[in-house]
Motif scaffolding. Sequence first.
Motif, PDB file in Angstrom:
ATOM      1  N   ALA A   8       1.191  -1.460   0.527  1.00  9.99           N
ATOM      2  CA  ALA A   8       0.032  -0.061  -0.269  1.00  9.99           C
ATOM      3  C   ALA A   8       0.670   0.927  -0.083  1.00  9.99           C
ATOM      4  N   PHE A   9       2.333   1.088   0.824  1.00 10.81           N
ATOM      5  CA  PHE A   9       2.833   3.009   1.027  1.00 10.81           C
ATOM      6  C   PHE A   9       3.118   2.427  -0.015  1.00 10.81           C
ATOM      7  N   ASN A  10       3.873   1.414  -1.004  1.00 11.41           N
ATOM      8  CA  ASN A  10       4.660   2.311  -2.577  1.00 11.41           C
ATOM      9  C   ASN A  10       2.995   2.139  -3.377  1.00 11.41           C
ATOM     10  N   SER A  11       2.043   1.679  -3.719  1.00  7.53           N
ATOM     11  CA  SER A  11       1.524   2.064  -4.606  1.00  7.53           C
ATOM     12  C   SER A  11       0.428   3.775  -3.830  1.00  7.53           C
ATOM     13  N   LEU A  12       0.542   4.023  -3.318  1.00  4.43           N
ATOM     14  CA  LEU A  12       0.523   5.290  -2.593  1.00  4.43           C
ATOM     15  C   LEU A  12       1.016   6.541  -2.024  1.00  4.43           C
ATOM     16  N   ILE A  13       2.143   5.939  -1.690  1.00 11.56           N
ATOM     17  CA  ILE A  13       2.934   7.393  -0.700  1.00 11.56           C
ATOM     18  C   ILE A  13       4.266   7.684  -1.652  1.00 11.56           C
ATOM     19  N   THR A  14       4.564   6.158  -2.177  1.00  9.22           N
ATOM     20  CA  THR A  14       5.767   6.589  -2.973  1.00  9.22           C
ATOM     21  C   THR A  14       5.574   7.139  -4.576  1.00  9.22           C
ATOM     22  N   PRO A  15       4.373   7.144  -5.561  1.00  7.59           N
ATOM     23  CA  PRO A  15       4.506   7.845  -6.224  1.00  7.59           C
ATOM     24  C   PRO A  15       4.097   9.552  -6.067  1.00  7.59           C
ATOM     25  N   LEU A  16       3.836   9.883  -4.999  1.00 11.68           N
ATOM     26  CA  LEU A  16       3.912  11.438  -4.924  1.00 11.68           C
ATOM     27  C   LEU A  16       5.079  12.116  -4.659  1.00 11.68           C
ATOM     28  N   PHE A  17       6.255  11.014  -4.017  1.00 10.29           N
ATOM     29  CA  PHE A  17       7.813  11.542  -4.386  1.00 10.29           C
ATOM     30  C   PHE A  17       8.436  11.855  -5.488  1.00 10.29           C
ATOM     31  N   CYS A  18       7.837  10.463  -6.702  1.00 12.39           N
ATOM     32  CA  CYS A  18       8.545  10.219  -7.492  1.00 12.39           C
ATOM     33  C   CYS A  18       8.008  11.214  -8.941  1.00 12.39           C
ATOM     34  N   TYR A  19       7.109  10.995  -8.858  1.00 12.92           N
ATOM     35  CA  TYR A  19       6.395  11.632 -10.137  1.00 12.92           C
ATOM     36  C   TYR A  19       7.619  12.972 -10.244  1.00 12.92           C
ATOM     37  N   SER A  20       7.792  13.199 -11.374  1.00 16.55           N
ATOM     38  CA  SER A  20       8.414  13.728 -12.276  1.00 16.55           C
ATOM     39  C   SER A  20       9.355  14.718 -11.617  1.00 16.55           C
ATOM     40  N   SER A  21      10.126  13.122 -11.109  1.00 16.33           N
ATOM     41  CA  SER A  21      11.707  13.849 -10.460  1.00 16.33           C
ATOM     42  C   SER A  21      12.619  13.295 -11.454  1.00 16.33           C
ATOM     43  N   GLU A  22      12.447  12.431 -12.363  1.00 13.06           N
ATOM     44  CA  GLU A  22      13.488  12.627 -13.297  1.00 13.06           C
ATOM     45  C   GLU A  22      13.351  14.418 -14.223  1.00 13.06           C
ATOM     46  N   CYS A  23      12.592  15.626 -13.853  1.00 12.68           N
ATOM     47  CA  CYS A  23      13.373  16.786 -14.209  1.00 12.68           C
ATOM     48  C   CYS A  23      13.608  17.101 -13.430  1.00 12.68           C
ATOM     49  N   TRP A  24      13.559  17.114 -11.806  1.00 16.96           N
ATOM     50  CA  TRP A  24      14.417  17.970 -10.816  1.00 16.96           C
ATOM     51  C   TRP A  24      15.517  17.449 -10.248  1.00 16.96           C
ATOM     52  N   SER A  25      15.062  16.024  -9.953  1.00 21.43           N
ATOM     53  CA  SER A  25      15.928  15.555  -8.622  1.00 21.43           C
ATOM     54  C   SER A  25      17.735  16.062  -8.805  1.00 21.43           C
ATOM     55  N   ASN A  26      18.013  15.648  -9.832  1.00 20.17           N
ATOM     56  CA  ASN A  26      19.972  15.992 -10.418  1.00 20.17           C
ATOM     57  C   ASN A  26      19.910  17.476  -9.990  1.00 20.17           C
ATOM     58  N   GLU A  27      18.708  18.609 -10.458  1.00 17.46           N
ATOM     59  CA  GLU A  27      18.849  19.534  -9.968  1.00 17.46           C
ATOM     60  C   GLU A  27      19.226  19.938  -9.040  1.00 17.46           C
ATOM     61  N   ASN A  28      18.461  19.590  -7.550  1.00 16.94           N
ATOM     62  CA  ASN A  28      18.810  19.844  -6.509  1.00 16.94           C
ATOM     63  C   ASN A  28      18.881  18.453  -5.778  1.00 16.94           C
ATOM     64  N   ARG A  29      20.079  18.512  -5.733  1.00 16.20           N
ATOM     65  CA  ARG A  29      20.595  17.015  -4.806  1.00 16.20           C
ATOM     66  C   ARG A  29      20.217  17.147  -3.782  1.00 16.20           C
ATOM     67  N   ALA A  30      20.304  18.305  -2.522  1.00 14.10           N
ATOM     68  CA  ALA A  30      20.584  18.758  -1.319  1.00 14.10           C
ATOM     69  C   ALA A  30      18.572  18.843  -0.701  1.00 14.10           C
ATOM     70  N   GLU A  31      17.785  18.889  -1.674  1.00 17.56           N
ATOM     71  CA  GLU A  31      16.218  18.507  -1.688  1.00 17.56           C
ATOM     72  C   GLU A  31      15.896  17.322  -1.713  1.00 17.56           C
ATOM     73  N   THR A  32      16.741  16.708  -2.589  1.00 18.70           N
ATOM     74  CA  THR A  32      16.414  14.930  -3.157  1.00 18.70           C
ATOM     75  C   THR A  32      16.757  14.270  -2.029  1.00 18.70           C
ATOM     76  N   ILE A  33      18.426  14.256  -1.203  1.00 24.90           N
ATOM     77  CA  ILE A  33      18.053  14.098  -0.186  1.00 24.90           C
ATOM     78  C   ILE A  33      17.288  14.126   1.173  1.00 24.90           C
ATOM     79  N   LYS A  34      16.694  15.243   1.578  1.00 26.08           N
ATOM     80  CA  LYS A  34      15.651  15.747   2.265  1.00 26.08           C
ATOM     81  C   LYS A  34      14.805  14.985   2.009  1.00 26.08           C
ATOM     82  N   LEU A  35      13.630  14.937   0.809  1.00 27.58           N
ATOM     83  CA  LEU A  35      13.049  14.310   0.620  1.00 27.58           C
ATOM     84  C   LEU A  35      13.005  12.296   1.129  1.00 27.58           C
ATOM     85  N   GLY A  36      14.318  12.328   0.779  1.00 32.91           N
ATOM     86  CA  GLY A  36      15.014  10.466   0.710  1.00 32.91           C
ATOM     87  C   GLY A  36      14.727  10.896   2.213  1.00 32.91           C
ATOM     88  N   GLY A  37      14.910  11.542   3.583  1.00 31.55           N
ATOM     89  CA  GLY A  37      14.535  11.404   4.464  1.00 31.55           C
ATOM     90  C   GLY A  37      13.348  11.797   4.977  1.00 31.55           C
TER      91      GLY A  37
END
Length: 197
Positions: free
Chosen positions: A137-166
């Motif tokens: 359920a977590f992987n189906s309902l929560i994970t997509p919120l963190f990953c949606y469009s991450s290919e656009c912004w994750s490499n540009e905002n490494r520090a924020e990506t690490i915070k989101l990971g936390g």
Amino acid sequence: MKKAYPIGINGETAVLMYADDLVIICDNEEDLQCMIDRCSDIMISIEMEANVAKCAIMDMKSKNRPNTTTKLYWRGNNVEQEIDIKSEYKYLGVYFDDKMNWEKHIEGIKRKAYIAFAKLRPYLCNRHIPVNMIVMAFNSLITPLFCYSSECWSNENRAETIKLGGIYNNLMKQCVRCVRSCKADTIHALTYLHSID
């Protein structure tokens, strides 16, 4: 029979289309107005109208030149309408701004994730539900919120990506009933979920 509409300038494609959304990308105001006119002509020919109030021009900042002040117009719908110039715009659920700063979008991810988790907490943190079902359920309902469009912004905002990971890891720990000191790698190994950072 399908009809092809030549859109690009000098044979180059400068238009991104998804369902009823359209993005036109150009290097200068003259080419952009030309592309807007072509799109307008096509829409007239297929008897469609644009909602110009939902349209916007965004001038991506460049150190070498000032922002545009040129007025650009949509000439369809039997009237000429000026298109607003904006410094930020939401397209397909992603917030863009003219500096390619992803802070607003990332804050939106955090907000959505916390709201969704709070609503699902009675189920995701229920000790009577098997952990494998909670992880699913977590992987189906929560994970997509963190990953949606991450290919656009994750490499540009490494520090924020690490915070989101936390944040992601802490929410996941609550679901699988691990102590806060448990390392993220251990959680990922136990749940078979991948790290988002």
